[in-house]
Scaffold this motif. Sequence first.
Motif, PDB file in Angstrom:
ATOM      1  N   UNK A   1       1.493  -4.441   7.477  1.00  0.00           N
ATOM      2  CA  UNK A   1       2.773  -3.677   7.706  1.00  0.00           C
ATOM      3  C   UNK A   1       3.506  -3.155   6.368  1.00  0.00           C
ATOM      4  N   UNK A   2       2.911  -3.808   5.298  1.00  0.00           N
ATOM      5  CA  UNK A   2       3.264  -3.445   4.103  1.00  0.00           C
ATOM      6  C   UNK A   2       2.492  -1.990   3.533  1.00  0.00           C
ATOM      7  N   UNK A   3       3.129  -1.032   4.003  1.00  0.00           N
ATOM      8  CA  UNK A   3       2.668   0.250   3.771  1.00  0.00           C
ATOM      9  C   UNK A   3       3.765   1.224   3.537  1.00  0.00           C
ATOM     10  N   UNK A   4       3.974   2.008   2.599  1.00  0.00           N
ATOM     11  CA  UNK A   4       4.873   3.052   2.154  1.00  0.00           C
ATOM     12  C   UNK A   4       3.999   4.325   2.223  1.00  0.00           C
ATOM     13  N   UNK A   5       4.556   5.395   2.984  1.00  0.00           N
ATOM     14  CA  UNK A   5       3.687   6.647   2.927  1.00  0.00           C
ATOM     15  C   UNK A   5       4.556   7.720   2.517  1.00  0.00           C
ATOM     16  N   UNK A   6       4.177   8.591   1.852  1.00  0.00           N
ATOM     17  CA  UNK A   6       4.740   9.670   0.998  1.00  0.00           C
ATOM     18  C   UNK A   6       4.410  11.188   1.744  1.00  0.00           C
ATOM     19  N   UNK A   7       5.296  11.822   2.284  1.00  0.00           N
ATOM     20  CA  UNK A   7       4.611  12.989   2.784  1.00  0.00           C
ATOM     21  C   UNK A   7       5.805  14.238   2.551  1.00  0.00           C
ATOM     22  N   UNK A   8       5.204  15.243   2.332  1.00  0.00           N
ATOM     23  CA  UNK A   8       6.455  16.655   2.451  1.00  0.00           C
ATOM     24  C   UNK A   8       6.631  16.977   3.907  1.00  0.00           C
ATOM     25  N   UNK A   9       5.900  16.780   4.654  1.00  0.00           N
ATOM     26  CA  UNK A   9       6.175  17.058   6.207  1.00  0.00           C
ATOM     27  C   UNK A   9       6.783  15.912   6.839  1.00  0.00           C
ATOM     28  N   UNK A  10       7.589  15.714   7.902  1.00  0.00           N
ATOM     29  CA  UNK A  10       7.901  14.823   8.555  1.00  0.00           C
ATOM     30  C   UNK A  10       6.794  13.955   9.012  1.00  0.00           C
ATOM     31  N   UNK A  11       6.902  12.905   9.198  1.00  0.00           N
ATOM     32  CA  UNK A  11       6.309  11.652   9.513  1.00  0.00           C
ATOM     33  C   UNK A  11       6.805  10.463  10.091  1.00  0.00           C
ATOM     34  N   UNK A  12       6.357  10.210  11.237  1.00  0.00           N
ATOM     35  CA  UNK A  12       7.309   9.443  12.119  1.00  0.00           C
ATOM     36  C   UNK A  12       6.839   7.918  11.725  1.00  0.00           C
ATOM     37  N   UNK A  13       7.287   7.517  10.667  1.00  0.00           N
ATOM     38  CA  UNK A  13       6.917   5.984  10.203  1.00  0.00           C
ATOM     39  C   UNK A  13       8.173   5.086   9.522  1.00  0.00           C
ATOM     40  N   UNK A  14       8.535   4.275   9.802  1.00  0.00           N
ATOM     41  CA  UNK A  14       9.511   3.481   9.493  1.00  0.00           C
ATOM     42  C   UNK A  14       9.745   3.507   7.812  1.00  0.00           C
ATOM     43  N   UNK A  15       8.542   3.370   7.129  1.00  0.00           N
ATOM     44  CA  UNK A  15       8.593   3.492   5.650  1.00  0.00           C
ATOM     45  C   UNK A  15       8.052   4.503   5.172  1.00  0.00           C
ATOM     46  N   UNK A  16       8.315   5.739   5.810  1.00  0.00           N
ATOM     47  CA  UNK A  16       7.881   7.094   5.210  1.00  0.00           C
ATOM     48  C   UNK A  16       9.092   7.495   3.951  1.00  0.00           C
ATOM     49  N   UNK A  17       8.623   8.130   3.081  1.00  0.00           N
ATOM     50  CA  UNK A  17       9.443   8.782   2.157  1.00  0.00           C
ATOM     51  C   UNK A  17       9.250  10.299   2.296  1.00  0.00           C
TER      52      UNK A  17
ATOM     53  N   UNK B   1       0.945  -1.373  -0.008  1.00  0.00           N
ATOM     54  CA  UNK B   1      -0.014   0.013  -0.103  1.00  0.00           C
ATOM     55  C   UNK B   1       0.868   1.038   0.013  1.00  0.00           C
ATOM     56  N   UNK B   2       0.730   2.171  -0.903  1.00  0.00           N
ATOM     57  CA  UNK B   2       1.272   3.337  -0.936  1.00  0.00           C
ATOM     58  C   UNK B   2       0.290   4.455  -0.878  1.00  0.00           C
ATOM     59  N   UNK B   3       0.747   5.370   0.279  1.00  0.00           N
ATOM     60  CA  UNK B   3      -0.289   6.405   0.635  1.00  0.00           C
ATOM     61  C   UNK B   3       0.127   7.921   0.531  1.00  0.00           C
TER      62      UNK B   3
ATOM     63  N   UNK C   1      -3.671   4.515   9.520  1.00  0.00           N
ATOM     64  CA  UNK C   1      -4.033   4.236  10.717  1.00  0.00           C
ATOM     65  C   UNK C   1      -4.811   2.913  10.834  1.00  0.00           C
ATOM     66  N   UNK C   2      -5.969   2.906   9.767  1.00  0.00           N
ATOM     67  CA  UNK C   2      -6.914   1.821   9.628  1.00  0.00           C
ATOM     68  C   UNK C   2      -5.911   0.508   8.882  1.00  0.00           C
ATOM     69  N   UNK C   3      -5.447   1.131   7.714  1.00  0.00           N
ATOM     70  CA  UNK C   3      -4.463  -0.109   7.013  1.00  0.00           C
ATOM     71  C   UNK C   3      -3.287  -0.635   7.904  1.00  0.00           C
ATOM     72  N   UNK C   4      -2.793   0.142   8.835  1.00  0.00           N
ATOM     73  CA  UNK C   4      -1.508  -0.403   9.763  1.00  0.00           C
ATOM     74  C   UNK C   4      -2.392  -1.419  10.648  1.00  0.00           C
ATOM     75  N   UNK C   5      -3.621  -1.446  10.798  1.00  0.00           N
ATOM     76  CA  UNK C   5      -4.127  -2.647  11.713  1.00  0.00           C
ATOM     77  C   UNK C   5      -4.213  -3.859  10.970  1.00  0.00           C
ATOM     78  N   UNK C   6      -4.168  -3.778   9.829  1.00  0.00           N
ATOM     79  CA  UNK C   6      -4.158  -5.113   8.954  1.00  0.00           C
ATOM     80  C   UNK C   6      -2.994  -5.568   8.027  1.00  0.00           C
TER      81      UNK C   6
END
Length: 158
Positions: free
Chosen positions: A30-46, A8-10, A23-28
Amino acid sequence: MKIDKTLFIITGTTQGLGFDIFNQLSTISENIVTINRSPFEYKNNINFDISDIDNIEKSLLSKLNELTKSYENLVLILNASIIEPVKEIGNYETHDIIKIVNVNILSSMILANFMVNQNKKGIVLNVSSGGIDFDFEGLGLYTATKISTHKFFSISNI
C-alpha cells in the motif's frame, strides 16, 4: 529491501504500462505514491504535470520530501512519457518541443536527482520504449529524448 519500509513512487499510471505496474504493485504494497498529470482515482496520487519544470521543486518535490521521510527505502519508477504531437521538424510549435523535452528528459533527471539526495537505499527504474531505435520521419524529437534519457541512466551511478 523490506517491502513494508519501502515507498514506491510511479509516474504515469493512468493508462498502459504504468497502470499495469501500479496494479501489480498494489497487490503487494500500500506504500505507493502515483504522479499523474491527468486525474487518477487513488488515495496517494499527486496530480502534477511534470512538464511544469518551473514549479516541480516547490510543488512536487516538496510533497515527495514529506512523503519519503518515514521510509528506509525508495523505489522510483519513471514511466511517464509523451510522444505527441508527432510531426516533422519545422512543424512543431515551440511549446510542444519544450513539453516533450521536459517530460521525457528533464523531469526524469530532476526526480532521479531528488531520489539520490534522499540518502536512502533505493532503486530508480527508467521505463522506456523501443524509442531509441525509431528511425521514422516525425519521431525525431521523441527518439532524441529517449536516447538522451537512456544515455543519462546508463552512465549515471544510480
